[in-house]
Write a protein that holds these residues in place. Structure first.
Motif, mmCIF file in Angstrom:
data_model
loop_
_atom_site.group_PDB
_atom_site.id
_atom_site.type_symbol
_atom_site.label_atom_id
_atom_site.label_comp_id
_atom_site.label_asym_id
_atom_site.label_seq_id
_atom_site.Cartn_x
_atom_site.Cartn_y
_atom_site.Cartn_z
ATOM 1 N N GLY A 66 3.039 4.459 -13.188
ATOM 2 C CA GLY A 66 1.914 3.778 -12.554
ATOM 3 C C GLY A 66 1.653 4.342 -11.179
ATOM 4 O O GLY A 66 1.669 5.549 -10.956
ATOM 5 N N GLU A 67 1.476 3.454 -10.250
ATOM 6 C CA GLU A 67 1.129 3.819 -8.883
ATOM 7 C C GLU A 67 2.299 4.483 -8.163
ATOM 8 O O GLU A 67 3.467 4.143 -8.379
ATOM 9 C CB GLU A 67 0.718 2.536 -8.139
ATOM 10 C CG GLU A 67 0.098 2.771 -6.821
ATOM 11 C CD GLU A 67 -0.488 1.495 -6.236
ATOM 12 O OE1 GLU A 67 -0.993 1.566 -5.110
ATOM 13 O OE2 GLU A 67 -0.445 0.442 -6.885
ATOM 14 N N VAL A 69 3.814 5.073 -4.423
ATOM 15 C CA VAL A 69 3.683 4.530 -3.067
ATOM 16 C C VAL A 69 4.832 5.016 -2.187
ATOM 17 O O VAL A 69 5.894 5.413 -2.677
ATOM 18 C CB VAL A 69 3.666 2.978 -3.072
ATOM 19 C CG1 VAL A 69 2.456 2.441 -3.796
ATOM 20 C CG2 VAL A 69 4.939 2.412 -3.652
ATOM 21 N N ILE A 90 4.010 -4.305 -3.324
ATOM 22 C CA ILE A 90 2.890 -3.372 -3.487
ATOM 23 C C ILE A 90 1.633 -4.206 -3.710
ATOM 24 O O ILE A 90 1.444 -4.781 -4.770
ATOM 25 C CB ILE A 90 3.106 -2.415 -4.679
ATOM 26 C CG1 ILE A 90 4.366 -1.585 -4.474
ATOM 27 C CG2 ILE A 90 1.887 -1.523 -4.868
ATOM 28 C CD1 ILE A 90 4.672 -0.641 -5.626
ATOM 29 N N ARG A 91 0.815 -4.294 -2.685
ATOM 30 C CA ARG A 91 -0.444 -5.040 -2.730
ATOM 31 C C ARG A 91 -0.261 -6.462 -3.274
ATOM 32 O O ARG A 91 -0.999 -6.894 -4.152
ATOM 33 C CB ARG A 91 -1.486 -4.280 -3.535
ATOM 34 C CG ARG A 91 -2.078 -3.125 -2.786
ATOM 35 C CD ARG A 91 -3.155 -2.441 -3.570
ATOM 36 N NE ARG A 91 -2.865 -1.121 -4.052
ATOM 37 C CZ ARG A 91 -2.411 -0.100 -3.362
ATOM 38 N NH1 ARG A 91 -2.117 -0.254 -2.116
ATOM 39 N NH2 ARG A 91 -2.222 1.072 -3.897
ATOM 40 N N SER A 121 4.076 1.623 -15.302
ATOM 41 C CA SER A 121 2.689 1.305 -15.651
ATOM 42 C C SER A 121 2.580 -0.163 -16.065
ATOM 43 O O SER A 121 3.529 -0.752 -16.585
ATOM 44 C CB SER A 121 2.204 2.237 -16.756
ATOM 45 O OG SER A 121 2.021 1.588 -17.946
ATOM 46 N N THR A 122 1.415 -0.728 -15.847
ATOM 47 C CA THR A 122 1.192 -2.119 -16.221
ATOM 48 C C THR A 122 1.298 -2.306 -17.736
ATOM 49 O O THR A 122 1.609 -3.390 -18.205
ATOM 50 C CB THR A 122 -0.183 -2.607 -15.739
ATOM 51 O OG1 THR A 122 -1.191 -1.725 -16.248
ATOM 52 C CG2 THR A 122 -0.257 -2.643 -14.235
#
Length: 188
Positions: A66-67, A69, A90-91, A121-122
Motif C-alpha cells: 500500500g502506501e 510513508v 498514517i492519516r 494494501s487495504t
C-alpha cells in the motif's frame, strides 16, 4: 452572407464535431482495452516494488503493498515481541509496524532517514506495515532469472530472482505472511 454559405459552414462544423466525437470514442475504446490488458497480463505482475531490508533485497507485489510513508514516531506497545516495533499513525489510521528482519531472527533494522514503512494494501484487510531500510523502486522480474528457494515452511518466501547485476531478490508474499501463526502472535 447568404443562407447557402451559412448552411455549408454549419454542416462543416457539424462534420468536424462528429469527427472529433468518433476519434474520442476510438481513443476511449483503445484506452479501455489497454487498461484491461495491463490488469490481466503477466506484465502487470512482472513489476514489483523493490525494497532493501537490512542488507537483503526483497520484492513486494504491487497489489499487496500500500502506501509508503516516512517512519515518523512509532509508539511502542508493551508486552509485544521485539520485532513488533509499535504503532504508527498514517492519516488517522493506526498500523502496526513490523521489522521482518528481526522476525526472521536477524538483528533489528537500524532506523535512519532512508527508512520507510510500507503499509499493507487495504485489500489484505490487515492494519500493518513493514519497516524497510530503503525503497529501491519498481523492478521487472521478467528481466530476472527465477530461482527456487526450496522449502519454506511458512509459504511467504517461495521465490528468489537474480537480476542482471547478479544481485539476489527474494519475493515476499504478504498474503501468506499474514496467515502465518507466529506472525499473528505479537504478544509475549
Amino acid at each position: 452572407m447568404n443562407q447557402v454559405t451559412t448552411a455549408k459552414l454549419d454542416k462543416s462544423s457539424e462534420e468536424k464535431r462528429g469527427d472529433r466525437r468518433e476519434r474520442l470514442r476510438e481513443f476511449q475504446s483503445q484506452l479501455l482495452e489497454r487498461m484491461q490488458a495491463a490488469r490481466s497480463s503477466e506484465a502487470a505482475s512482472a513489476n514489483q516494488l523493490g525494497v532493501m531490508i537490512g542488507q537483503t533485497r526483497y520484492l513486494l507485489n504491487l497489489r499487496e503493498a500500500g502506501e509508503i510513508v516516512s517512519v515518523g514516531h512509532i509508539t511502542p506497545v508493551p508486552l509485544t515481541r521485539d520485532w513488533y516495533l509499535g504503532l504508527l499513525n498514517i492519516r488517522g489510521n493506526l498500523i502496526g509496524v513490523i521489522d521482518i528482519q528481526r522476525f526472521q531472527g536477524h538483528p533489528l533494522v537500524e532506523i535512519n532517514s532512508d527508512c520507510r514503512v510500507i503499509a499493507f494494501s487495504t485489500g489484505l484487510a490487515f492494519n500493518a506495515g513493514l519497516l524497510v531500510t530503503k525503497v529501491l523502486g519498481l523492478r521487472n522480474v521478467a528481466e530476472m532469472t527465477a530461482q527456487q528457494i526450496g522449502t519454506d515452511e511458512n509459504g511467504w518466501m517461495q521465490q528468489s530472482y537474480v537480476d542482471g547485476n547478479a544481485q539476489t531478490w527474494f519475493e515476499l508474499n504478504l498474503s501468506n505472511l499474514i496467515q502465518d501463526g507466529s506472525f499473528l502472535h505479537i504478544g509475549l
